[in-house]
Write a protein that holds these residues in place. Sequence first.
Motif, PDB file in Angstrom:
ATOM      1  N   UNK A 137      22.232  14.098  -3.659  1.00  0.00           N
ATOM      2  CA  UNK A 137      22.061  13.803  -4.657  1.00  0.00           C
ATOM      3  C   UNK A 137      20.744  13.415  -5.021  1.00  0.00           C
ATOM      4  N   UNK A 138      20.583  12.043  -4.445  1.00  0.00           N
ATOM      5  CA  UNK A 138      19.251  11.047  -4.313  1.00  0.00           C
ATOM      6  C   UNK A 138      18.648  12.193  -3.806  1.00  0.00           C
ATOM      7  N   UNK A 158      16.148  25.470  -7.354  1.00  0.00           N
ATOM      8  CA  UNK A 158      16.631  23.853  -6.670  1.00  0.00           C
ATOM      9  C   UNK A 158      16.505  23.196  -7.949  1.00  0.00           C
ATOM     10  N   UNK A 159      15.674  23.917  -9.076  1.00  0.00           N
ATOM     11  CA  UNK A 159      16.098  22.103  -9.904  1.00  0.00           C
ATOM     12  C   UNK A 159      17.370  22.585 -10.812  1.00  0.00           C
ATOM     13  N   UNK A 160      17.750  24.446 -10.875  1.00  0.00           N
ATOM     14  CA  UNK A 160      19.345  25.021 -11.374  1.00  0.00           C
ATOM     15  C   UNK A 160      20.238  25.141 -10.848  1.00  0.00           C
ATOM     16  N   UNK A 161      20.065  24.533  -9.016  1.00  0.00           N
ATOM     17  CA  UNK A 161      20.799  24.193  -8.927  1.00  0.00           C
ATOM     18  C   UNK A 161      21.365  22.723  -8.266  1.00  0.00           C
ATOM     19  N   UNK A 162      20.060  21.938  -9.185  1.00  0.00           N
ATOM     20  CA  UNK A 162      20.619  21.342  -9.153  1.00  0.00           C
ATOM     21  C   UNK A 162      21.019  20.336 -10.498  1.00  0.00           C
ATOM     22  N   UNK A 163      21.103  21.092 -11.123  1.00  0.00           N
ATOM     23  CA  UNK A 163      21.279  21.129 -12.396  1.00  0.00           C
ATOM     24  C   UNK A 163      23.043  21.018 -12.569  1.00  0.00           C
ATOM     25  N   UNK A 164      23.904  22.632 -11.616  1.00  0.00           N
ATOM     26  CA  UNK A 164      24.971  22.541 -12.229  1.00  0.00           C
ATOM     27  C   UNK A 164      25.786  21.791 -10.769  1.00  0.00           C
ATOM     28  N   UNK A 165      24.926  21.230  -9.568  1.00  0.00           N
ATOM     29  CA  UNK A 165      25.338  20.116  -8.833  1.00  0.00           C
ATOM     30  C   UNK A 165      25.961  19.330  -9.541  1.00  0.00           C
TER      31      UNK A 165
END
Length: 299
Positions: A137-138, A158-165
């Motif tokens: 994640x980092x 990418x930002x939205x994928x990081x949110x749901x991750x």
Amino acid sequence: MSSIDSNSIPENKQKSIFIKILAILSIARWYNIFLITISLYTIQIFIYDSPLYYLFHFQGINLHLYVLSIDLIVVGGYLINAFYDFEKDMINQPEKTYFNRLVSKRSCLNIYMICNILGVFFTFFINNNILIFSILLIIALWIYSHKLRKKVLLGEITASLLLISFFLGMAVLNQKFDFTLAVFCTYIFTIDLTRGVVKKMISLKGDLIVGEKSIPIYFGIKNCKYIIFFLMISSMLAILILLPIVFFKLFSYYFVIAFFIISYSIYLLHHAKNKSQYEKINSVYKILIGLAIISIVLY
């Protein structure tokens, strides 16, 4: 006279430190951190059927460490993004940026490093899977900040994928895949991505001045509106998939309301021509995301 001056110096320092702490909280978007924290706990209790006392039991330590780790990593992510977005934010949000400027770039980088180190440190006590997840994640946040953030559309995706991750990490923590959580995350992805594209319409002036190729600049305003419309329809399709699964639960009420809110947003999009009108759509989607997190308690 000298005694008054000597007393005022530490007092001024305390005020300065307090203001800088507020500035850091502002940069780190404390309200988003709060929402992420609440959502992770509610997912554990209501989707993974953990009793409330689980939070106060020894077994709940892993959950607390995971939430703390995610919060720290996300704070680090916001700090490094603010570090690179300063020039553009000076144009789009001058008052907020001047306040955030009280924290030096060096301080942002130092706090970013500390947050990431602590985030990994806390996951070390959970298990290897979560440790690997936090490190990945980092790395993903770093790649996003340095490489993908300014890529047209890819940055927003990418930002939205990081949110749901963060939410999908709960499946790793519980070692259990939940289909409802997966579809719910897909829904969150679509509405967050929609808001991300809408925000690019709001920041159009700043992007033009700093020479950043954003979605409306690259594709054109008309095509950008079509992209937003497509994403809104995608959110409605996700709702139609979720409704049969949660139909007999109170959770379904949120999705019925959200369906009509998105329909209203499509109407607003059709008539949107200036910044203030897109800000209205952005505000509606802020409420939509906030209600989505609160609605988990109805599951």
